[in-house]
Design a protein around this motif. Structure first.
Motif: not given
Length: 173
Positions: A74-90
């Motif tokens: 969850t914290s990792s995803r929040e970090d990605c969102i803060a960067k204008g991204a999201d966790l990777a989708i493969i």
């Protein structure tokens, strides 16, 4: 009022003005320090947010950045969102190979995969169902019944893991 009393009152007034001046200077200094601390914090946040700005890798129209620290899913995803991204989708073998090659130490890596909405129904963070699957042998197994977040192992195979586990992660934008 005697001359001594007048002089005492005058000295007291001078001391009071001097002390008020010192207090005003101290208040100004404190406000200035608080402002400097706030600026330093802002710079630190910008540095953290820019961590990936120079290290984004491009592949097939998407940009990827791998973290250097470990956090929960969850914290990792929040970090990605803060960067204008999201966790990777493969969605392809080529993408899986690229992403698994970004991390050479063999660390487990959070990706945007979860079954926390409905147990056993794996979805990507954008709400799409998983169609291309690279599960390791015997995975997902929901060991203990609560492994709801997807991670990528060495060689790009996937595993389900406790979402509270701290891993590095890959952002995609």
């Amino acid at each position: 009022m005697t001359a001594g009393q007048i002089q005492d009152n005058h000295q007291r007034d001078q001391l009071q003005r001097r002390d008020e001046g010192k207090l005003n200077n101290m208040s100004y200094d404190l406000q200035h320090l608080v402002k400097q601390v706030r600026e330093i914090v802002k710079m630190m946040v910008r540095v953290r947010d820019l961590q990936c700005e120079t290290d984004w890798k491009i592949f097939s129209g998407s940009y990827y950045c791998i973290s250097t620290e470990k956090k929960s899913w969850t914290s990792s995803r929040e970090d990605c969102i803060a960067k204008g991204a999201d966790l990777a989708i493969i969605d392809s073998q080529e993408e899986k190979d690229l992403l698994s090659g970004l991390e050479s130490s063999g660390a487990d890596i959070w990706i945007g995969l979860t079954d926390n909405v409905q147990e056993g129904t794996w979805m990507w963070v954008d709400g799409t169902h998983v169609t291309t699957k690279y599960w390791a042998d015997g995975q997902p197994n929901s060991k203990g019944g609560n492994q709801d977040c997807g991670e990528m192992w060495l060689k790009g195979t996937w595993n389900d893991e406790l979402c509270s586990t701290e891993n590095i992660w890959i952002c995609e934008k």
